[in-house]
Design a protein around this motif. Structure first.
Motif: not given
Ligand SMILES: [Mg+2]
Ligand SMILES: Nc1ncnc2c1ncn2[C@@H]1O[C@H](COP(=O)(O)OP(=O)(O)OP(=O)(O)O)[C@@H](O)[C@H]1O
Lengths: 252, 334
Positions: A173-174, A87, A45
């Protein structure tokens, strides 16, 4: 001949004594899906935050389409065509689904300083916002207040907002974190579709998803790049198997 | 919006329009003061309630609007509205541009501090300037005029006329802000209040929006200051003291921030309380304080947040006996 869209050169970021990004030099090819994997706290991240301008690096540089963007603020980077999703869901909770995308779409048209025309009249923005909603699969939630939607839907909206800015390079991000399997399948399909016309940098813990979408793979550990290469190369990399893909090692 | 809640502001406006026919001159004057304060508070609400900027120095622009009028026209034999009003607005806008340009770089408690510091600088500048009357301030013996031919069509020296003039300014300000808030600009500043970081990540230069909002609010505060100066014929440094800025915040919070009518209702509550409470007890400030505390505790969205609840109650009662008789107001609702 490889066409690099984004290049980082010895990029470093530390928080106090903790070095979260440690001399990361990576090339991202145009049109490819490049996944970044690594254990929790590996600095994935943080790397994305550096690329999107949310954090300033202590050292190193970032080139986007050959242009230095290292110290640009997030809004400038966004305007250059780099979009990101977060995220941790980062939406306007009190706005409707559509309004969230609307604000995102509106940022691309130099008309937001308009004072004397109701926002709802701007056709181009409306179309962009509706397209983004359609893409992220939330058309039927058009008027729902973001705060009232399920967690998975909020994650979809997170992606929709990024899409509404119509970026060239997507930092994800994810995107699948916290989604149900139904929603996951939808979003993986969406990512595949996006991959046809965009460059994607994807952080994801779901290995099946990673292997089904990604062409390039980078493994990070403790802020450093452990290995980078094609998916095949990484699968067969000894160091990666030891540190990260432990289960695979047992199978061997 | 339901028909009933659309009907409410209009009926309130009607009452205000008819008031001078019934009320005494004293109360018309009091109402003018309330309306001026309402414009001032409404302008602050654009910052606090919509942009998320808690300015503790908003009185500076109110004061500058008033001082611009007083300084430029203290020795004039006639005050032309078309000269005086734009001058006040421009002075307030310029000051807001300067103060805002520096202040919006900070946020949270630092923004509060820096706007307070700027307002105090303006305060002391006027407090210690003999040419502008120091702490005595400046008197104005004339009212602005709007000449058509040789006839002044406003005749603001008559209390009723001034009242209608102030009321038109309030309505104009309200409509202007409503329009701005519905336009793209308004959407963006509301988004900034909700999640500034994400707005920036989406590609907006957030500071530009904050600055424009700050200047609009400052200019509108300047309008209120202009009206106050013209109404009372007197302007002094206390108009820009931190106490005034604090009262404005209290009005916005009491009335309900993030609604334009909230500050208007808040201005009524605060001025009427200040007018009425002293007749009850000499410790009225204590009473006033406890009322503010109770609203903050029990009605965190301000006094006007009661309104939707009352409307909902009324509606429920109505729909209960709707079977027997149909209400024309409710028809447009479904
Ligand atoms: Mg992360
Ligand atoms: N703003 C910050 N201040 C201090 N430390 C931070 C900050 N952001 C991240 N860190 C630390 O930096 C390290 C890397 O964090 P990062 O969030 O980049 O990891 P990650 O790879 O994304 O992990 P995850 O898979 O859990 O999301 C962690 O040890 C984290 O605690």
């Amino acid at each position: 001949m490889a066409d690099t869209i984004l290049r980082t050169d010895r990029l470093s970021k530390s928080f106090g004594g903790l070095i979260a990004t440690n001399g990361v030099s990576l090339d991202f090819e145009r049109g490819q899906v490049h996944a970044i994997i690594g254990p929790n706290g590996a600095g994935k991240t943080t790397l994305i935050n550096l690329l999107s301008g949310d954090l300033l690096p202590n050292d190193g540089s970032i080139l986007f389409n050959g242009k230095e963007i290292t110290n640009l603020p997030p809004n400038k980077i966004s305007q250059l065509g780099i979009g990101r999703s977060y995220q941790k869901t980062n939406i306007f909770a009190e706005f409707s689904c559509y309004e969230n995308c609307w604000v995102a779409a509106q940022s691309r048209l130099n008309s937001s300083m308009r004072f004397f025309r109701p926002a709802s009249h701007l056709k181009a923005v409306r179309e962009r916002a509706e397209r983004a909603l359609e893409l992220c699969g939330l058309s039927r939630r058009h008027n729902s207040r973001a705060a009232e939607m399920s967690y998975g839907e909020q994650r979809q909206l997170e992606i929709g907002m990024m899409l509404a800015t119509e970026p060239e390079l997507l930092l994800l991000d994810e995107p699948l974190a916290g989604m149900g399997s139904e929603e996951s399948i939808q979003v993986i399909e969406l990512l595949k579709r996006l991959a046809e016309e965009h460059t994607l940098i994807l952080i994801e813990h779901d290995m099946d998803a990673v292997f089904s979408i990604a062409e390039q793979l980078t493994v990070m550990v403790n802020g450093r790049v452990l290995a980078t290469g094609t998916v095949e190369q990484i699968r067969n990399n000894q160091a990666v198997q030891e540190v990260y893909l432990g289960e695979d090692e047992e199978e061997l | 919006m339901s028909a009933l809640s659309r009907f409410l502001p209009l009926s309130a406006l009607l009452v205000l329009l008819l008031f001078p026919l019934l009320g005494s001159e004293y109360y018309v004057g009091l109402l003018s003061r309330i309306i001026i304060l309402a414009i001032f508070a409404m302008s602050l609400d654009l910052l606090i309630g919509y942009t998320g900027l808690v300015s503790f120095g908003h009185a500076a622009f109110f004061g500058i609007g008033g001082y611009a009028l007083a300084i430029a026209f203290q020795d004039a034999s006639v005050i032309h509205l078309w000269q005086a009003l734009p001058l006040s607005l421009a002075a307030a806008a310029l000051a807001a541009l300067l103060v805002g340009w520096i202040s919006i770089r900070t946020s949270g408690i630092y923004f509060i501090m820096i706007t307070l510091a700027f307002a105090q600088m303006f305060f002391y500048y006027f407090f210690e300037s003999p040419s502008y009357g120091g702490d005595d301030g400046i008197f104005l013996f004339l009212k602005p005029v709007l000449m058509i031919g040789s006839e002044d069509i406003l005749k603001l020296e008559q209390e009723n006329n001034f009242y209608y003039f102030a009321l038109s300014c309030l309505v104009a300000g309200y409509l202007l802000l409503t329009m701005i808030l519905r336009a793209p600009f308004g959407k963006v500043i509301t988004a900034i209040k909700a999640n500034e970081h994400r707005v920036c990540a989406l590609g907006y230069s957030v500071n530009r929006y904050k600055l424009v909002s700050f200047v609009i609010a400052g200019t509108l505060a300047g309008l209120a200051g202009f009206l106050e100066g013209a109404h009372s014929g007197y302007i002094n440094p206390s108009y820009m003291s931190w106490h005034e800025s604090g009262i404005a915040i209290a009005i916005v919070v009491l009335g309900g921030m993030g609604t334009l009518y909230g500050p208007v209702v808040g201005a009524f509550i605060v001025v009427l309380l200040q007018d009425f409470l002293p007749s009850l007890t000499e410790h009225w400030q204590l009473l006033f304080g406890s009322i503010i505390i109770s609203v903050a505790l029990f009605l965190p969205r301000g006094a006007t947040s009661l309104l939707p609840r009352i409307l909902a109650l009324l509606r429920r009662e109505k729909s209960e006996d709707a079977s027997s008789e149909e209400d024309p107001l409710e028809k447009t609702d479904g």
